[in-house]
Design an enzyme around this catalytic site. Sequence first.
Site, PDB file in Angstrom:
ATOM      1  N   ASP A   1       8.487 -28.816   9.178  1.00  0.00           N
ATOM      2  CA  ASP A   1       7.841 -29.486   8.043  1.00  0.00           C
ATOM      3  C   ASP A   1       7.292 -30.851   8.450  1.00  0.00           C
ATOM      4  O   ASP A   1       6.493 -31.436   7.716  1.00  0.00           O
ATOM      5  CB  ASP A   1       8.869 -29.723   6.919  1.00  0.00           C
TER       6      ASP A   1
ATOM      7  N   LYS B   1       6.158 -17.674   2.398  1.00  0.00           N
ATOM      8  CA  LYS B   1       6.331 -18.144   3.778  1.00  0.00           C
ATOM      9  C   LYS B   1       6.929 -17.039   4.641  1.00  0.00           C
ATOM     10  O   LYS B   1       6.500 -16.816   5.767  1.00  0.00           O
ATOM     11  CB  LYS B   1       7.221 -19.402   3.796  1.00  0.00           C
TER      12      LYS B   1
ATOM     13  N   GLN C   1      13.779 -25.744   1.903  1.00  0.00           N
ATOM     14  CA  GLN C   1      12.851 -25.902   0.781  1.00  0.00           C
ATOM     15  C   GLN C   1      13.341 -26.998  -0.161  1.00  0.00           C
ATOM     16  O   GLN C   1      14.520 -27.051  -0.506  1.00  0.00           O
ATOM     17  CB  GLN C   1      12.721 -24.557   0.048  1.00  0.00           C
TER      18      GLN C   1
HETATM   19  N1  GUN Z   1       8.529 -27.759  -1.411  1.00  0.00           N
HETATM   20  C1  GUN Z   1       7.196 -27.781  -1.747  1.00  0.00           C
HETATM   21  N2  GUN Z   1       6.428 -27.833  -0.635  1.00  0.00           N
HETATM   22  C2  GUN Z   1       7.276 -27.842   0.429  1.00  0.00           C
HETATM   23  C3  GUN Z   1       7.078 -27.865   1.833  1.00  0.00           C
HETATM   24  O1  GUN Z   1       5.953 -27.907   2.347  1.00  0.00           O
HETATM   25  N3  GUN Z   1       8.217 -27.838   2.583  1.00  0.00           N
HETATM   26  C4  GUN Z   1       9.475 -27.806   2.041  1.00  0.00           C
HETATM   27  N4  GUN Z   1      10.507 -27.814   2.874  1.00  0.00           N
HETATM   28  N5  GUN Z   1       9.689 -27.779   0.737  1.00  0.00           N
HETATM   29  C5  GUN Z   1       8.592 -27.790  -0.055  1.00  0.00           C
END
Ligand code: GUN
Length: 307
Positions: free
Chosen positions: A120, A53, A97
């Site tokens: 998100d 990311k 996350q």
């Molecule tokens: N853990 C796995 N996928 C995601 C996501 O799309 N966002 C977040 N914040 N954590 C994750």
Amino acid sequence: MADIIDGRAIARQLDEKTKAQVDELLAAGHPAPGLAVILVGEDGASQVYVRRKIKACEKVGINSIEHRLPADTSQEHLLALIDTLNKDKRVHGILCQVPLPPHIDTRLVLRSISPAKDVDGFHPVNVGRLTTGVGGIVPCTPLGVMLLIESVLPDLKGKDVVVIGKSNIVGKPVANLLLDAEATVTVTHIYTENLPDLCRKADVVVAAAGAPELVKGWWVKPGAVLIDVGITRVMGEDGKEKLLGDIAFDEVQHARAVTPVPGGVGPMTISCLLLNTVQAAKNLLEPEAPRGDDYADAPDRSMYSAS
Ligand code: GUN
């Protein structure tokens, strides 16, 4: 032969548009959009995702601010950090996350992120906006799934879609987006009876069960569009690890189109995060724009169009 929906190529196109939006903001004298990424603990998969990311942010000119916290970070400390980031004008998006360590209340933490910065789309305000069809921030994977479907089937009106999996992160929001597109949606789960029969009638199958190769060739109607959200690491017969999706990819050549794993939904999730961050930055610039703290009607979602 089924077409392969190239998620990497579609994601690249989306990134170009996102970068153009960042360039416009900069040209207008605004700061670069800022994304704060919080990672608590040492979970291996999370570390990989967060790294990807952050790298993706660099490519489009988003300023990423990483906060790595030890696994024994207290909930209080994490909430205090989020409070600071909510108030920080340089931060337009906040991503915490998950999974979080077990001593932390994940729901409480996700709710503490300002809805306006919740890139998100996990905050209940954004979930509510999505379910009532009034815009707001759309979760990244569901948005990516929609863009992939629409790359082959631009008009979903009246199409039969089966969604396998009812998670809050994928199944439920995808179902809402599909309903907004006027598809006829069946959401299935572990207790659903006759799943193969339901799939055999579907024009589109979105598989998000996390069960490797669950969807067999004989479950698939000729000409169907297949979107594979699953990604499971398994040991191959050659002793090497490989990634498997929820669809038995080699058995579905009679489909119209299918997403590969990897290289399908995954890259779209990251590109949609970048898009959401830029959109959040733009919303925060406009005093009249909905911030999620109220329920005024948000703009429609045409900004998300892939074309
Ligand atoms: N853990 C796995 N996928 C995601 C996501 O799309 N966002 C977040 N914040 N954590 C994750």
